[in-house]
Scaffold this motif. Structure first.
Motif, PDB file in Angstrom:
ATOM      1  N   MET A 115      19.590 -34.313  59.926  1.00  0.00           N
ATOM      2  CA  MET A 115      20.460 -35.369  59.742  1.00  0.00           C
ATOM      3  C   MET A 115      22.050 -34.638  59.602  1.00  0.00           C
ATOM      4  SD  MET A 115      19.759 -39.385  58.178  1.00  0.00           S
ATOM      5  CE  MET A 115      20.505 -38.889  57.003  1.00  0.00           C
ATOM      6  N   TYR A 116      21.996 -34.373  60.524  1.00  0.00           N
ATOM      7  CA  TYR A 116      23.402 -33.252  60.803  1.00  0.00           C
ATOM      8  C   TYR A 116      24.002 -33.784  61.942  1.00  0.00           C
ATOM      9  CZ  TYR A 116      23.399 -31.777  55.814  1.00  0.00           C
ATOM     10  OH  TYR A 116      23.221 -31.742  54.952  1.00  0.00           O
ATOM     11  N   LYS A 117      25.290 -34.054  62.743  1.00  0.00           N
ATOM     12  CA  LYS A 117      26.438 -33.897  63.928  1.00  0.00           C
ATOM     13  C   LYS A 117      25.397 -35.173  64.237  1.00  0.00           C
ATOM     14  CE  LYS A 117      26.406 -29.370  64.315  1.00  0.00           C
ATOM     15  NZ  LYS A 117      26.998 -28.479  63.864  1.00  0.00           N
ATOM     16  N   THR A 118      27.102 -35.652  65.360  1.00  0.00           N
ATOM     17  CA  THR A 118      26.571 -36.519  66.264  1.00  0.00           C
ATOM     18  C   THR A 118      26.885 -36.222  67.525  1.00  0.00           C
ATOM     19  OG1 THR A 118      29.235 -36.655  66.599  1.00  0.00           O
ATOM     20  CG2 THR A 118      28.437 -37.967  64.932  1.00  0.00           C
ATOM     21  N   PRO A 119      26.368 -37.086  69.098  1.00  0.00           N
ATOM     22  CA  PRO A 119      26.825 -36.487  69.898  1.00  0.00           C
ATOM     23  C   PRO A 119      27.388 -36.203  70.805  1.00  0.00           C
ATOM     24  CG  PRO A 119      25.421 -38.749  69.903  1.00  0.00           C
ATOM     25  CD  PRO A 119      25.379 -38.812  68.736  1.00  0.00           C
ATOM     26  N   ASN A 120      28.929 -36.414  69.643  1.00  0.00           N
ATOM     27  CA  ASN A 120      29.767 -35.688  70.740  1.00  0.00           C
ATOM     28  C   ASN A 120      29.509 -33.813  69.569  1.00  0.00           C
ATOM     29  OD1 ASN A 120      30.582 -36.483  72.216  1.00  0.00           O
ATOM     30  ND2 ASN A 120      32.574 -37.573  71.175  1.00  0.00           N
ATOM     31  N   ALA A 129      27.235 -32.189  68.616  1.00  0.00           N
ATOM     32  CA  ALA A 129      26.362 -31.534  69.025  1.00  0.00           C
ATOM     33  C   ALA A 129      26.709 -31.200  70.788  1.00  0.00           C
ATOM     34  CB  ALA A 129      24.990 -32.466  69.850  1.00  0.00           C
ATOM     35  N   ARG A 130      27.471 -31.358  71.758  1.00  0.00           N
ATOM     36  CA  ARG A 130      27.963 -31.133  72.527  1.00  0.00           C
ATOM     37  C   ARG A 130      28.710 -30.269  72.919  1.00  0.00           C
ATOM     38  NH1 ARG A 130      29.920 -36.123  74.544  1.00  0.00           N
ATOM     39  NH2 ARG A 130      28.102 -36.444  75.000  1.00  0.00           N
ATOM     40  N   GLU A 131      29.896 -30.370  71.195  1.00  0.00           N
ATOM     41  CA  GLU A 131      30.656 -29.269  71.094  1.00  0.00           C
ATOM     42  C   GLU A 131      29.965 -28.021  70.395  1.00  0.00           C
ATOM     43  OE1 GLU A 131      33.932 -29.770  68.241  1.00  0.00           O
ATOM     44  OE2 GLU A 131      34.144 -31.829  69.415  1.00  0.00           O
ATOM     45  N   PHE A 132      28.913 -27.867  69.884  1.00  0.00           N
ATOM     46  CA  PHE A 132      28.495 -27.283  69.382  1.00  0.00           C
ATOM     47  C   PHE A 132      27.873 -26.191  70.366  1.00  0.00           C
ATOM     48  CE2 PHE A 132      25.428 -24.541  66.360  1.00  0.00           C
ATOM     49  CZ  PHE A 132      24.177 -24.033  66.735  1.00  0.00           C
ATOM     50  N   SER A 173      19.765 -35.930  74.182  1.00  0.00           N
ATOM     51  CA  SER A 173      20.178 -36.058  75.837  1.00  0.00           C
ATOM     52  C   SER A 173      21.582 -35.556  75.852  1.00  0.00           C
ATOM     53  CB  SER A 173      20.937 -37.766  76.064  1.00  0.00           C
ATOM     54  OG  SER A 173      19.226 -38.085  76.668  1.00  0.00           O
ATOM     55  N   ALA A 174      22.520 -35.321  74.360  1.00  0.00           N
ATOM     56  CA  ALA A 174      23.908 -34.670  74.959  1.00  0.00           C
ATOM     57  C   ALA A 174      23.629 -32.608  74.984  1.00  0.00           C
ATOM     58  CB  ALA A 174      24.956 -35.282  73.568  1.00  0.00           C
ATOM     59  N   ALA A 175      22.697 -33.074  74.252  1.00  0.00           N
ATOM     60  CA  ALA A 175      22.718 -31.677  73.470  1.00  0.00           C
ATOM     61  C   ALA A 175      21.914 -30.697  74.877  1.00  0.00           C
ATOM     62  CB  ALA A 175      21.432 -30.738  72.843  1.00  0.00           C
ATOM     63  N   ALA A 188      24.329 -30.384  77.591  1.00  0.00           N
ATOM     64  CA  ALA A 188      25.169 -29.005  77.612  1.00  0.00           C
ATOM     65  C   ALA A 188      24.633 -28.571  77.961  1.00  0.00           C
ATOM     66  CB  ALA A 188      25.760 -29.639  76.484  1.00  0.00           C
ATOM     67  N   ALA A 189      22.749 -27.608  77.635  1.00  0.00           N
ATOM     68  CA  ALA A 189      22.880 -26.682  77.503  1.00  0.00           C
ATOM     69  C   ALA A 189      21.815 -26.215  78.910  1.00  0.00           C
ATOM     70  CB  ALA A 189      21.378 -26.438  76.458  1.00  0.00           C
ATOM     71  N   LYS A 190      21.880 -27.302  80.094  1.00  0.00           N
ATOM     72  CA  LYS A 190      21.290 -26.784  81.247  1.00  0.00           C
ATOM     73  C   LYS A 190      21.764 -25.670  81.502  1.00  0.00           C
ATOM     74  CE  LYS A 190      21.833 -30.111  84.837  1.00  0.00           C
ATOM     75  NZ  LYS A 190      22.632 -31.768  85.255  1.00  0.00           N
TER      76      LYS A 190
END
Ligand code: PGA
Length: 250
Positions: A13-18, A20-23, A49-51, A54-56
């Motif tokens: 239970m860590y990280k927000t969508p932003n 996650a995207r940054e990671f 969805s964000a991850a 970003a990883a597409k």
């Protein structure tokens, strides 16, 4: 044939969508062109969805941390295999010890979830492992045998092709303590034996068994050099892109 290792991040239970995207944006260049191992990141549901976006088209797959066994229904707070697939997940963690410990997950619900994930074509990462008291009471083998037997119940070898197991001794999770490669190897051989009984020798030989529990940059190479260890399920040390990349590239 050698088994391709699976290096998996469990963000819990860590990280927000932003975040996650940054990671993912920072992580991708660090593992660019890395094809030796399969890489998967499992963020909380709201970040999927964000991850995935970003990883597409990268070498990093995204997975869920849990799923429900029904297709849909009045199950507040739950997520189905179809929903995971619809957003683009390819993997799912099942039966993590924290789910077993805090959220009433049982060997039977693990079995239901495993059947559903396999049916849906997701790659399930089923977690097994003993707690400290069980290890101290010499019950590790009994516990692993029971967890495997129940998880594998009424699943055919054909269906089980994508199965991945993570051996996570509960006393090693988030504690900084790791099993020695030999302890992990012993557990993995036992799990492989249970898989052979349930699914036959061929599948058992191909089955990937990950180790999890305080895997870090410093111990990844030693653990991953053990022939019985087919990858890692990494919690704390997967939250930082540099740290997880170093583990992936051990
Ligand atoms: P840890 O967690 O790497 O923080 O010990 C592993 C896990 O719970 O999957």
């Amino acid at each position: 044939m050698a088994r391709k290792k699976l290096m998996a991040a469990n963000w819990k239970m860590y990280k927000t969508p932003n975040q996650a995207r940054e990671f993912i944006q920072q992580f991708l260049p660090l593992v660019h062109g890395h094809t030796r191992d399969e890489i998967v990141v499992c963020p909380p549901f709201v970040n999927l969805s964000a991850a995935i976006e970003a990883a597409k088209e990268s070498n990093v797959a995204i997975g869920g941390q849990n799923l429900h066994w029904e297709k849909e229904g009045a199950y507040t707070g739950e997520t189905s295999a179809g929903m995971l697939l619809a957003v683009g997940c390819t993997h799912v963690i099942i039966g993590h010890s924290e789910r077993r410990q805090y959220f009433g997950e049982t060997d039977d619900t693990v079995n239901l979830k495993l059947k559903t994930a396999l049916e849906a074509g997701l790659t399930p990462i089923v977690c097994v492992g003993e707690v400290l008291e069980e290890r101290e009471a010499n019950l590790t083998e009994d516990v692993l045998r029971r967890q495997c037997l129940r998880a594998f119940h009424a699943i055919s070898a054909k269906k089980a092709a994508k199965l991945v197991i993570a051996y996570e001794p509960v006393w090693a999770i988030g504690t900084g303590k790791t099993a020695t490669p030999q302890m992990a190897a012993d557990a993995h051989l036992l799990i492989r034996g249970e898989a052979a009984k349930a699914f036959g020798q061929e599948l058992s030989n191909q089955l990937r068994i990950l180790y999890g529990g305080s895997v870090k940059q410093e111990n990844a190479k030693t653990l991953m050099s053990e022939q019985e260890i087919d990858g890692a399920l990494v919690g704390g040390a997967s939250l930082d892109p540099k740290s997880f990349a170093a583990i992936v590239k051990y």
